[in-house]
Design an enzyme around this catalytic site. Structure first.
Site: not given
Ligand code: GLP
Length: 242
Positions: A67, A136, A138, A143
Site C-alpha cells: 500500500d 481494527n 485491517h 479497512e
Molecule cells: C498500517 C499498514 C499495514 C500495517 C498496519 C499495522 O496502517 N498499512 O500494512 O500492517 O497498519 O501497523 P503496525 O505494524 O505499525 O502496527
C-alpha cells in the site's frame, strides 16, 4: 493456519527474517510481497544483517509493497516508499528497479490498480507475502467494510487507523486516503506470513483466528488461504482460547 507464539518481537524478527532469507536462498529470483508498519521492522533488520554477512543476496529478488498513502509525495519522510528505503532497501543488495509500489498519486486509480495487477502477474505472482494487522483487523489498508475487496483500490482510512498512524506525522496532517492491494490480490500470494505484536492487537488477532469470517475484520479472509503462518508475541495472543 500455523500459529507461533514467540517470546517477543526480537524473536519474531529473527524467525521471520530467517524464513524470508531461506526462501530467497532457495529461490534467488523470488517475488516478495512486503509490508510497512512497526511489525515487520525487526524481520527487515535480520534480512539486512544476513545480507551484509554475505549469507543471502537479494540481487534477483522482486518486491511489491502492499500500500501507499494518497496525496503524499513519494519522497516525503512518511511515505511508504521512504519507509521501505530506510528500513530495508538501503541495507540490502536489491536493485531499486526491482521494487514495486502502488502510486498513491496516480490520476486514475483504476488504471493504477490494473497496472499493479499486471506488474505482479508479469513477475510470476507473489511467492511469499509479509503482513501486519491493524487494530481494527485491517490488512494492507483494507479497512473493515461490507464486502471483501478484490484488486487494488483507493480507500478512505478509518478513525482507528488515523489515530494509530498519525503519531508518525509531525509536519503535515496524515493523509485520509491510501491505495492498497485488495484482499483478493493478497490471497493470491502462494504463502503468507503475518506478524502481530503487542496488546493493542489482541482483539484483532482473536477475531482473525476465532471470530466470524467477515469483511468487518478483513484479516479473517486469511483463513481461506492454504499456507499462512502467524507469528504472535504473548500480548497479541493473550485473548486466544488455545
Ligand atoms: C498500517 C499498514 C499495514 C500495517 C498496519 C499495522 O496502517 N498499512 O500494512 O500492517 O497498519 O501497523 P503496525 O505494524 O505499525 O502496527
Amino acid at each position: 493456519m500455523n500459529i507461533f507464539v514467540l517470546e517477543d518481537e526480537a524473536a519474531i524478527g529473527r524467525a521471520v527474517g530467517d524464513l524470508f532469507c531461506r526462501f530467497v536462498q532457495k529461490k534467488p529470483a523470488a517475488v516478495l510481497g512486503l509490508a510497512t508498519g512497526a511489525s515487520p521492522v525487526p524481520a527487515y533488520r535480520r534480512m539486512a544483517e544476513r545480507c551484509r554477512n554475505g549469507e543471502v543476496s537479494f540481487r534477483r529478488v522482486r518486491t511489491f509493497n502492499l500500500d501507499e498513502y494518497c496525496d503524499l509525495p513519494e519522497d516525503h519522510k512518511n511515505s511508504y516508499h521512504t519507509f521501505m528505503r530506510q528500513e530495508l532497501f538501503s541495507w540490502v543488495d536489491l536493485p531499486p528497479e526491482n521494487t514495486g509500489f502502488l502510486n498513491g498519486n496516480a490520476e486514475d486509480e483504476f488504471a493504477e490498480s490494473e497496472r499493479y495487477r499486471l506488474a505482479i502477474e508479469k513477475a510470476g505472482g507473489i511467492d511469499i507475502q509479509l503482513l501486519g494487522i491493524g487494530r481494527n483487523g485491517h490488512i494492507g489498508f483494507n479497512e473493515p467494510a461490507e464486502n471483501f475487496t478484490a484488486e487494488s483500490y483507493k480507500t478512505a482510512l478509518t478513525g482507528s487507523t488515523i489515530a494509530a498512524n498519525s503519531i508518525y506525522f509531525d509536519d503535515i496532517p496524515m493523509p485520509r486516503y491510501a491505495m492498497t492491494m485488495g484482499v483478493g490480490a493478497i490471497l493470491r500470494a502462494r504463502q503468507i506470513v503475518l506478524i502481530a505484536t503487542g496488546g493493542a492487537k489482541a482483539d484483532a488477532v482473536k477475531i482473525m483466528l476465532e471470530g466470524e469470517m467477515s469483511p468487518r475484520c478483513p484479516a479473517t479472509a486469511l483463513r481461506q488461504h492454504p499456507d499462512v503462518q502467524v507469528y504472535l508475541d504473548p500480548q497479541a495472543a493473550a485473548l486466544l482460547r488455545k
